[in-house]
Scaffold this motif. Structure first.
Motif, short mmCIF file in Angstrom:
data_model
loop_
_atom_site.label_atom_id
_atom_site.label_comp_id
_atom_site.label_asym_id
_atom_site.label_seq_id
_atom_site.Cartn_x
_atom_site.Cartn_y
_atom_site.Cartn_z
N LYS A 18 0.72 -1.07 0.35
CA LYS A 18 -0.27 -0.06 0.18
C LYS A 18 0.62 1.19 -0.46
CE LYS A 18 -2.11 -1.11 3.75
NZ LYS A 18 -1.93 -2.59 3.66
N SER A 19 1.89 1.23 1.09
CA SER A 19 2.74 2.71 1.06
C SER A 19 3.63 2.77 -0.10
CB SER A 19 3.49 2.34 2.09
OG SER A 19 2.80 2.60 3.09
N SER A 20 4.15 1.41 -0.87
CA SER A 20 4.68 1.74 -2.45
C SER A 20 3.66 2.31 -3.30
CB SER A 20 5.49 0.43 -3.02
OG SER A 20 6.57 0.03 -1.79
N LEU A 21 2.41 1.91 -3.52
CA LEU A 21 1.55 2.34 -4.22
C LEU A 21 1.29 3.38 -4.19
CD1 LEU A 21 -0.29 1.69 -7.21
CD2 LEU A 21 -2.34 1.05 -5.23
N LEU A 22 1.08 4.25 -2.77
CA LEU A 22 1.20 5.78 -2.12
C LEU A 22 2.26 6.56 -3.53
CD1 LEU A 22 -0.96 7.32 -0.86
CD2 LEU A 22 0.89 7.27 0.96
N ASN A 23 2.84 5.87 -2.78
CA ASN A 23 4.29 6.71 -3.29
C ASN A 23 4.23 7.11 -4.75
OD1 ASN A 23 4.99 6.94 -1.17
ND2 ASN A 23 7.33 5.62 -0.60
N ALA A 24 4.25 5.69 -5.36
CA ALA A 24 4.21 5.78 -6.94
C ALA A 24 3.30 6.55 -7.35
CB ALA A 24 3.85 3.92 -7.39
N LEU A 25 1.77 6.27 -7.20
CA LEU A 25 0.68 7.58 -7.63
C LEU A 25 1.15 8.66 -7.05
CD1 LEU A 25 -2.86 5.36 -6.73
CD2 LEU A 25 -1.27 5.17 -8.92
#
Length: 443
Positions: free
Chosen positions: A232-239
């Motif tokens: 989730k945190s990685s996806l937040l950063n990516a978005l």
């Protein structure tokens, strides 16, 4: 009421900049400007620029050098005589010019007072006044387009017609009270009931646009949810395109909600990373899970993550609900992908653009369709007024079935008043204070 005092304020954002504007409005605007500029200012100069040196009216010492622009009543933003002194930016120069205007007889404007005077002088209705602040606060081009449409009057036209029809229905019932039932024309009750039904349908149609308006102005709440270590945190950063959340292989790193703003497909979005969903004996982590569940319940859209490298039982059910998008995260680490889930890798970027498109499309579907006639949405304040009108019309319709024309007349009058509040034809000082206090000084 406007017109009794002359007001002045800095109309541009504070801080370093190329140009700063000091705006003056009111019956003595020309006199105040003349005292600061040391030259005659009159309505015949309206619409023209003049080079001027701005001076202290007490001693004549120069304060700044710039342009003088004149607007004559009623063809100005406020409907009053208005002068703009356009000088150099920064913090000192515009403040000194403003102080000179105050020394010459103006007073400092309150928040939103220029726009409030525009409303009170009939230059703007309340819908257009709300559009001014929404345009200033717009976070995306889509939100700005909506505000521009409302500023141009797109939002007001259907309400004007609703208001006229509500007044007509109310007056017809009031007129009928002067006659006995036998004296009313044939079909009077049926025609009146049909009119109430038609107006109710139009009110309901406008209410349906309220959700999109809220999302455009306040942003959609999009929550990333899933088990610990789902990415989730990685996806937040990516978005976001930034390292906003801490990423760690240790499960349970995120214990509180982490959020930031993003623009996705023209929609303003509040992306929120949440604690991993699992049973835990850790009190702090348990509080994070509880907060995550609360955010999920309130979200406009939930991105439900299941990592590709997890056991099949942890992958979650296939398919989406209207408020959820299933995401197979870490797809670069494994081949597992629940049916219907979007394969995404925050590390390689695979599937991110597709996911962004899915989020934008889902928000468009969740939000009510725009009013086809105007393309403008309903604000929170307008929605409250329309709900009052909707209730009054429903009670009026029930009264007509009794029949009870006295009760119907009272309710139709209340419906007309509620719609009138949308336009500002009916308003209170508290309403104006609440609305214009959202503005900055100088607007």
């Amino acid at each position: 009421m406007p017109g009794n005092e002359t007001i002045a304020a800095i109309a541009t954002a504070p801080g370093r900049g190329g140009v700063a504007v000091v705006r003056i409005s009111g019956p003595d605007a020309f006199r105040v400007a003349a005292a600061v500029c040391g030259r005659r200012v009159e309505s015949a100069q309206a619409g023209r620029f003049f080079h001027s040196t701005f001076r202290d009216p007490a001693c004549g010492s120069p304060l700044d050098d710039g342009l003088l622009l004149v607007f004559a009543a009623p063809r100005s933003y406020t409907g009053e005589d208005v002068v703009e002194l356009q000088g150099h930016g920064g913090s000192v120069a515009p403040r000194r010019v403003l102080e000179a205007c105050l020394a010459a007889g103006a007073r400092l404007a309150r928040r939103g007072e220029f726009t409030e005077r525009a409303f009170l002088n009939g230059r703007l209705d309340l819908g257009a006044a709300e559009a001014v602040i929404d345009l200033v606060d717009a976070k995306t081009a889509r939100a700005a387009d909506d505000a521009v449409a409302r500023l141009a009057g797109a939002a007001s036209r259907p309400f004007e017609r609703m208001y006229a029809d509500a007044i007509d229905l109310s007056s017809r019932v009031e007129h009928a009270l002067d006659f006995s039932e036998d004296e009313l024309p044939p079909g009077f009750d049926a025609a009146l009931a049909a009119g109430v039904d038609a107006l109710s349908s139009r009110v309901e149609a406008k209410l349906s646009t309220a959700r999109e308006g809220r999302i455009l102005r306040e942003g959609a709440l999009v929550v990333l949810a899933g088990p610990p270590n789902a990415g989730k945190s990685s996806l937040l950063n990516a978005l976001l395109g930034a390292d906003r959340a801490i990423v760690s292989a240790t499960a349970g790193t995120t214990r509180d909600a982490i959020e930031d703003w993003a623009e996705i497909g023209g929609w303003p979005v509040r992306l929120v990373d949440t604690a991993g969903l699992r049973a835990t004996g850790d009190a702090v982590e348990a509080e994070g899970v509880a907060r995550a569940e609360d955010l999920i319940a309130r979200a406009d859209l939930v991105l439900r993550l299941s990592p590709a490298d997890a056991e099949p039982s942890a992958a979650g059910a296939a398919g989406d609900s209207p408020r959820e998008i299933r995401v197979c995260s870490k797809c670069d680490l494994g081949a597992m992908s629940p049916s219907g889930a979007r394969r995404v890798s925050s590390r390689t970027g695979e599937g991110l653009d597709t996911l962004r498109g899915d989020i934008a499309n889902r928000l468009a579907k969740l939000a009510a369709r725009r009013d086809e006639e105007t393309g403008a949405d309903v604000t929170t304040r307008q929605r409250a007024c329309l709900l009052d009108a909707q209730g009054a019309l429903a009670r009026a319709r029930s009264a007509l079935d009794l029949p009870d024309l006295v009760l119907a007349a009272n309710e139709l009058r209340a419906a007309a008043e509620a719609i009138g509040r949308v336009l500002g034809k009916v308003y209170s000082d508290d309403l104006l204070d609440a609305l214009f206090s959202r503005f900055c000084v100088g607007k």
